[in-house]
Design a protein around this motif. Sequence first.
Motif, PDB file in Angstrom:
ATOM      1  N   VAL A 112      54.306  79.034  78.449  1.00 55.36           N
ATOM      2  CA  VAL A 112      54.040  78.559  79.994  1.00 55.36           C
ATOM      3  C   VAL A 112      55.430  78.904  80.902  1.00 55.36           C
ATOM      4  CG1 VAL A 112      54.543  75.914  80.696  1.00 55.36           C
ATOM      5  CG2 VAL A 112      53.050  76.400  78.536  1.00 55.36           C
ATOM      6  N   ILE A 113      56.429  78.507  80.566  1.00 53.55           N
ATOM      7  CA  ILE A 113      57.718  79.375  81.717  1.00 53.55           C
ATOM      8  C   ILE A 113      57.910  80.063  81.830  1.00 53.55           C
ATOM      9  CG2 ILE A 113      59.610  79.290  81.311  1.00 53.55           C
ATOM     10  CD1 ILE A 113      60.202  77.517  79.362  1.00 53.55           C
ATOM     11  N   LEU A 114      56.901  81.368  81.577  1.00 47.69           N
ATOM     12  CA  LEU A 114      56.888  82.523  82.550  1.00 47.69           C
ATOM     13  C   LEU A 114      55.921  82.356  83.091  1.00 47.69           C
ATOM     14  CD1 LEU A 114      56.484  85.199  79.586  1.00 47.69           C
ATOM     15  CD2 LEU A 114      58.461  85.239  81.120  1.00 47.69           C
ATOM     16  N   LEU A 115      54.650  81.780  82.375  1.00 46.61           N
ATOM     17  CA  LEU A 115      53.580  81.218  84.052  1.00 46.61           C
ATOM     18  C   LEU A 115      54.757  81.110  85.572  1.00 46.61           C
ATOM     19  CD1 LEU A 115      50.759  81.700  85.219  1.00 46.61           C
ATOM     20  CD2 LEU A 115      50.543  79.839  83.091  1.00 46.61           C
ATOM     21  N   ILE A 116      55.829  80.046  84.821  1.00 46.80           N
ATOM     22  CA  ILE A 116      55.809  78.974  86.085  1.00 46.80           C
ATOM     23  C   ILE A 116      56.562  79.946  86.492  1.00 46.80           C
ATOM     24  CG2 ILE A 116      57.614  77.179  86.736  1.00 46.80           C
ATOM     25  CD1 ILE A 116      55.979  76.034  83.628  1.00 46.80           C
ATOM     26  N   LEU A 117      57.878  80.819  85.908  1.00 46.14           N
ATOM     27  CA  LEU A 117      58.644  81.977  86.508  1.00 46.14           C
ATOM     28  C   LEU A 117      57.818  83.062  87.259  1.00 46.14           C
ATOM     29  CD1 LEU A 117      61.297  82.168  83.503  1.00 46.14           C
ATOM     30  CD2 LEU A 117      61.473  81.587  86.519  1.00 46.14           C
ATOM     31  N   LEU A 118      56.614  82.684  86.801  1.00 47.99           N
ATOM     32  CA  LEU A 118      56.183  84.284  88.064  1.00 47.99           C
ATOM     33  C   LEU A 118      54.719  83.462  89.162  1.00 47.99           C
ATOM     34  CD1 LEU A 118      54.243  86.526  88.283  1.00 47.99           C
ATOM     35  CD2 LEU A 118      52.571  86.228  86.716  1.00 47.99           C
ATOM     36  N   VAL A 119      54.664  82.369  89.146  1.00 50.33           N
ATOM     37  CA  VAL A 119      54.355  82.221  90.301  1.00 50.33           C
ATOM     38  C   VAL A 119      55.261  81.223  91.104  1.00 50.33           C
ATOM     39  CG1 VAL A 119      53.143  80.003  90.760  1.00 50.33           C
ATOM     40  CG2 VAL A 119      52.460  80.581  88.899  1.00 50.33           C
ATOM     41  N   ARG A 120      56.297  81.428  90.506  1.00 47.82           N
ATOM     42  CA  ARG A 120      57.352  80.568  91.556  1.00 47.82           C
ATOM     43  C   ARG A 120      57.800  81.869  92.378  1.00 47.82           C
ATOM     44  NH1 ARG A 120      59.392  79.805  95.699  1.00 47.82           N
ATOM     45  NH2 ARG A 120      61.585  78.586  96.176  1.00 47.82           N
ATOM     46  N   GLY A 121      58.030  83.030  90.991  1.00 42.98           N
ATOM     47  CA  GLY A 121      58.517  84.978  91.947  1.00 42.98           C
ATOM     48  C   GLY A 121      57.251  85.320  92.489  1.00 42.98           C
ATOM     49  N   ALA A 122      56.364  84.323  92.693  1.00 46.66           N
ATOM     50  CA  ALA A 122      55.481  85.376  93.803  1.00 46.66           C
ATOM     51  C   ALA A 122      55.468  84.825  94.520  1.00 46.66           C
ATOM     52  CB  ALA A 122      54.086  85.752  92.835  1.00 46.66           C
ATOM     53  N   THR A 123      55.786  83.795  95.088  1.00 48.86           N
ATOM     54  CA  THR A 123      55.446  83.001  96.048  1.00 48.86           C
ATOM     55  C   THR A 123      57.232  83.417  96.825  1.00 48.86           C
ATOM     56  OG1 THR A 123      57.041  81.227  95.436  1.00 48.86           O
ATOM     57  CG2 THR A 123      54.564  81.035  95.017  1.00 48.86           C
ATOM     58  N   LEU A 124      58.317  84.227  96.249  1.00 54.96           N
ATOM     59  CA  LEU A 124      59.370  84.625  97.081  1.00 54.96           C
ATOM     60  C   LEU A 124      58.782  85.672  97.814  1.00 54.96           C
ATOM     61  CD1 LEU A 124      61.377  83.363  94.296  1.00 54.96           C
ATOM     62  CD2 LEU A 124      61.240  82.197  96.705  1.00 54.96           C
ATOM     63  N   GLU A 125      59.727  85.600  98.967  1.00 48.91           N
ATOM     64  CA  GLU A 125      60.758  87.092  99.857  1.00 48.91           C
ATOM     65  C   GLU A 125      60.194  88.144  99.070  1.00 48.91           C
ATOM     66  OE1 GLU A 125      61.014  86.277 104.299  1.00 48.91           O
ATOM     67  OE2 GLU A 125      62.721  84.615 102.972  1.00 48.91           O
ATOM     68  N   GLY A 126      60.119  89.457  99.206  1.00 46.24           N
ATOM     69  CA  GLY A 126      60.704  90.477  98.376  1.00 46.24           C
ATOM     70  C   GLY A 126      60.024  90.550  97.227  1.00 46.24           C
ATOM     71  N   ALA A 127      59.658  89.341  97.007  1.00 44.90           N
ATOM     72  CA  ALA A 127      58.761  89.513  95.705  1.00 44.90           C
ATOM     73  C   ALA A 127      57.870  90.818  95.430  1.00 44.90           C
ATOM     74  CB  ALA A 127      57.805  88.104  94.842  1.00 44.90           C
ATOM     75  N   ARG A 128      56.945  91.140  96.266  1.00 50.23           N
ATOM     76  CA  ARG A 128      56.327  92.462  96.400  1.00 50.23           C
ATOM     77  C   ARG A 128      57.249  93.425  96.347  1.00 50.23           C
ATOM     78  NH1 ARG A 128      51.456  94.360 101.054  1.00 50.23           N
ATOM     79  NH2 ARG A 128      51.290  95.755 100.084  1.00 50.23           N
ATOM     80  N   ASP A 129      58.440  93.795  96.490  1.00 54.63           N
ATOM     81  CA  ASP A 129      58.790  94.799  96.601  1.00 54.63           C
ATOM     82  C   ASP A 129      58.799  94.849  95.075  1.00 54.63           C
ATOM     83  OD1 ASP A 129      58.951  95.691  98.945  1.00 54.63           O
ATOM     84  OD2 ASP A 129      60.467  94.671  99.720  1.00 54.63           O
TER      85      ASP A 129
END
Length: 635
Positions: A269-286
Motif C-alpha cells: 500500500v505504501i509503495l503504491l502511495i509513494l509511486l503515485v505521489r512520485g509520478a506526479t512530481l517534476e523530474g519523475a520521468r527522468d
Amino acid sequence: MGMLSLPGFLSCGKKKDFSLSNEKGASDSDENAERGNWSNKGDYLLSMVGYAVGLGNVWRFPYLTYQNGGGAFLIPYTLMLALAGLPLFFMECSLGQFASLGPISVWRILPLFQGVGITMVIISTFVAIYYNVIIAYALYYLFASFQKVLPWSDCYSWADEFCSKTRLVSDCNATLDGEIIHANYSFITSNNLTCMNGTMNYKPAQFPSEQYWNKVTLQRSSGLDETGNIVWYLALCLLLSWIIIAAALFKGIKSSGKVVYFTALFPYVILLILLVRGATLEGARDGIEYYIGRQSNITKLMEAEVWKDAATQIFYSLSVAWGGLVALSSYNKFHNNCYSDAILVCVTNCVTSIFAGFAIFSILGHMAFVSERPVSEVVDSGFDLAFVAYPEALSKLPVSPLWSFLFFFMLLLLGLDSQFATIETITTTIHDIYPEVMKKLRIPITLGVCILLFFLGLICVTQAGIYWVNLIDHFCAGWGILIAAVLEIIGIIYIYGGNRFIEDIEMMIGKKSSLFWLWWRMCWFFITPVLLMAILIWSLVTFSTPTYGSVLYPTWGTAVGWCMIIFCVIWIPIVAIQKIVKAEGNLCQRIVSCCRPAANWGPYLECHRGERYSHIVDPKKEKEHEIPTVSGFIY
C-alpha cells in the motif's frame, strides 16, 4: 492425489483430536499436534512473502537494474530466477514440508551433511543480530519524522562548513573582454560574468541528510578502531524492535502468522502511495528513464558482471540456504501443494522488486530536478539510498514529514517480516532438539533468544556500529550461504538421489508426469549446481577487503570477519568427522553409512509414510532427538 490421499489426511486429524484436544496452544485443525501447523494457507504464504521480500528489494535491486543496462537487466534476472532461484526455493520448501523438521534435524536425510544445517542456523543468527540494527535505524528515522520540519532538511547546528543543500561552484571559465579566463566563482559573480557550460568545478559538499546520518544518527567514529560510546537512542530503538519481534512470536507461528497479514501487505500500500505521489512530481520521468527506460542497454548482456549480479540478487533476495524456508515449510500440512506455493512466492518477490524500483526512482528523479543535478549523481544503493538519498528527496516534497513517515514505516515492516522468519528458524531448531521443553517453555525461550541477541547487537549501536554491521554483512551473508547452498543441492540430488527426492515430493503433491519433472531435473542435476559454483568461485576470486565508503578496515577487523565466516562453516567438516567416527565398520563403510538416510528419516506422522517409509523408527519411540549426544549433534 485427490481421493487417494484423503483417508490418510483424515486419520491424522482424528488421531490428534482425541489425544491432544485440551493441549495448550493446540488447534483442532492441526494435523501435527506435536509441532503444530499453520492456522491456514494465508498465514504461510504471507510469512514466506514477508521473509523473501526484504530491504534488498527496495534498496539494492533498483540500483542494480540502473547500473546493469536498465530494462535489459530484467532478461538475466528472469533467467536466473528460473535456473537458480526457483529450483532451490522449491527444493527447500519440499524438504521442510516432507519431514516436518527444521534446518538441522531435517538432515536425517543425509547425516554426513548435518553440519550444513548448523551453518545455516549460525549464519541466520549473525544476520539476525545486525538486521535488527537496521530495523532500529528505520525506527529512529520514523520517530524523527514526527516533526513539523524534518531535521535533515537543512544544515542546522550539527552541520559543518561542507554541508550544503546545493552544489557550490569553486571556479570556472568565463569570457572577459573577448578572452577566456579561469577564475574563482566569487570573482566571476562580482564582475557579473557567466560560467561557460561544462567548465565549472565544485567545492566538496555534503547534503544535510548525509551529515545528519553520520553526525546525528550514527555519531559515526573514524573507523572500527574507535568504538566510542553506545548511542543511547539507537540502543532504545534496538530494544523496541526486539520487543516487537518477541511479542509477535510469543506463540510461534500461531501469533506471527496473524501479524504478517499487516506487516506483509501494508508495504505494498505504501509503495503504491509513494509511486503515485512520485509520478506526479517534476523530474519523475527522468528518474524512471534512468531506471528502466532510455538507459536500457542490451549490449550490457555481453558482460559477465551483469549475469553475476542477476544471479547473486536472485539468490539473496529469495532467502534460500538460510534455513528459514525449511523452518517455515516444516509447519505445513503434509499434502500442501508446495510446488504452486514456491512459484507464487518467487514471482511475487521479483515483481515487488521491479515495482519498488518505479517508486524509488520517480522520487529520486524529482530530487535531481530540484537540485539541478543529473539523476546518476543522486542514485545510490544500500544504506546511502535508504538513509541519505531518499530522505533527502522526501525532504523536498510538500508535507515532507508524512512521506518520510510512510517510507520508514515501510522499511520497518519489510525488515520485521524477514526478522520474524529468521528468529522462527532459531526457535524451530531448539524445538526439534528439545520438543518437550519447548512445548512447555516456548514464551520464556523465545524471550531469552531475543534478549541474548539484543545484548550481542549492542556493539552495532556504538559509534563504530555501522562498521560492524557492514563487516558482518560482508562476510557472513556471502560465502557461507553459497557454500551451504552448493553442499545442500549436491547432498540431496547426488548423494541422497534426485529421483528419490522427486518420489518424496510426489507423496505430498501427487504423481506427476516425466515431462513435468524434466525442467526440475535439468536444473537440480546440472544447471543450478553449476551456476552456484560459478557464483561462489567468482566471489572468491573478486574478493576485496571490506570498506565503508572511503574508510578502510584495519587488519584485525578483516581477521575478525574471516573468523566469523570460519566459525559458521567449520561445523560442516566437524560434524561430518563426528558422524564418521561414531559409525561402525572400516572407513569406507562408515562413510557409506553416513551417506544413507537415518533410520527415522521420512514423513513425521505415521499416517503419511505409506509403504516406502513403513520401516521408519517412530520419533516418539526414538529418543535420540530428545537426548542429544555430548557434542550436541542430533539426527
